[in-house]
Design a protein around this motif. Structure first.
Motif, PDB file in Angstrom:
ATOM      1  N   VAL A 161      14.655   6.223   6.832  1.00 38.83           N
ATOM      2  CA  VAL A 161      13.497   5.339   6.974  1.00 38.83           C
ATOM      3  C   VAL A 161      13.696   4.390   8.155  1.00 38.83           C
ATOM      4  N   MET A 162      14.875   3.799   8.258  1.00 44.96           N
ATOM      5  CA  MET A 162      15.132   2.840   9.331  1.00 44.96           C
ATOM      6  C   MET A 162      15.174   3.524  10.695  1.00 44.96           C
ATOM      7  N   VAL A 174       5.814   6.599   8.744  1.00 43.78           N
ATOM      8  CA  VAL A 174       7.072   7.014   8.124  1.00 43.78           C
ATOM      9  C   VAL A 174       6.797   7.730   6.800  1.00 43.78           C
ATOM     10  N   ALA A 175       5.879   7.188   6.022  1.00 36.75           N
ATOM     11  CA  ALA A 175       5.530   7.819   4.744  1.00 36.75           C
ATOM     12  C   ALA A 175       5.027   9.243   4.962  1.00 36.75           C
ATOM     13  N   SER A 176       4.181   9.414   5.985  1.00 42.98           N
ATOM     14  CA  SER A 176       3.643  10.740   6.278  1.00 42.98           C
ATOM     15  C   SER A 176       4.744  11.694   6.720  1.00 42.98           C
ATOM     16  N   PHE A 179       6.878  12.600   3.680  1.00 50.12           N
ATOM     17  CA  PHE A 179       6.126  13.096   2.528  1.00 50.12           C
ATOM     18  C   PHE A 179       6.348  12.190   1.302  1.00 50.12           C
ATOM     19  N   LEU A 180       6.321  10.883   1.571  1.00 49.98           N
ATOM     20  CA  LEU A 180       6.444   9.881   0.522  1.00 49.98           C
ATOM     21  C   LEU A 180       5.241   8.946   0.591  1.00 49.98           C
ATOM     22  N   SER A 181       5.080   8.091  -0.412  1.00 52.85           N
ATOM     23  CA  SER A 181       3.992   7.127  -0.389  1.00 52.85           C
ATOM     24  C   SER A 181       4.404   5.895   0.407  1.00 52.85           C
ATOM     25  N   ARG A 186       8.037   1.045   1.503  1.00 50.47           N
ATOM     26  CA  ARG A 186       8.216  -0.417   1.455  1.00 50.47           C
ATOM     27  C   ARG A 186       9.359  -0.808   0.522  1.00 50.47           C
ATOM     28  N   VAL A 187       9.504  -0.085  -0.578  1.00 52.58           N
ATOM     29  CA  VAL A 187      10.614  -0.349  -1.500  1.00 52.58           C
ATOM     30  C   VAL A 187      11.947  -0.089  -0.800  1.00 52.58           C
TER      31      VAL A 187
END
Length: 211
Positions: A161-162, A174-176, A179-181, A186-187
């Protein structure tokens, strides 16, 4: 041993051309589909050596690549596409693809390229190699230092993520890509900030870069 292939492309004429090229090269096409959903279902049903996917078929070839990679890690995923877009290239590799081939390449080399992937080599169209090198060299996309002391505190997913945030992507981007929400991203970011004892993303990125 014959290389068994599931292929998916929403253009019937292209599927026929690719099938002929594969069979001429000694590969066996065990099933073919026209959508991402069909690509995943057929791969699970037949467990081929290679899943050969178009990127822009209905449902998204990259999403299909990620699902196949998660469900069948022993199946090599290779993209066969007309797209030379950098986002498509890097998204495919992040989704688990072992190869990214262009449809305008010599059809006679296709089956050999798939065999190379199964032998442990990557398969990347020569004209795209420079794009990959530029991604690592560009100062504006300076990558984080995995050996930095701060990096050792992060999980593999937090690190991923970072890395993407460090390339200038938004939370939604990043979510796209992963393949995450957005909420999940954010968590992860919140957890990273706590682990690194900083209050904002830029401070976290500076630590991870070793600035």
């Amino acid at each position: 041993m014959t290389t068994r292939v599931v292929m998916a492309d929403d253009h019937a004429r292209m599927r026929a051309t690719v099938r002929q090229a594969l069979e001429d090269g000694g590969c066996e096409v065990v099933a073919e589909g026209a959508t991402a959903a069909e690509a995943v279902a057929l791969s699970i049903e037949h467990e081929p050596d290679v899943a050969l996917l178009d990127i822009h078929m209905p449902g998204g070839g990259i999403r299909a690549a990620a699902e196949i990679y998660r469900a069948l890690p022993e199946v090599a995923v290779v993209m066969l596409t007309q797209s030379v877009d950098e986002d498509d290239l890097f998204d495919a590799l992040r989704a688990g693809a072992s190869g990214y081939l262009l449809k305008d390449a010599d059809p006679a080399t296709l089956c050999d390229s798939l065999r190379s992937v199964l032998a442990g080599d990557g398969a990347l169209s020569p004209r795209l190699v420079a794009r990959v090198l530029d991604e690592f060299r560009a100062p504006s996309k300076r990558r984080l230092g995995r050996k930095s002391p701060a990096a050792g505190r992060l999980s593999a997913r937090e690190w991923e993520v970072m890395q993407l945030l460090g390339q200038g992507l938004t939370t939604e981007d990043v979510a796209s890509r992963l393949f995450l929400s957005p909420t999940t991203i954010r968590v992860h970011i919140s957890t990273v900030l706590k682990k690194l004892r900083v209050t904002d993303r830029e401070s976290a990125l500076r630590l991870l870069r070793g600035d």
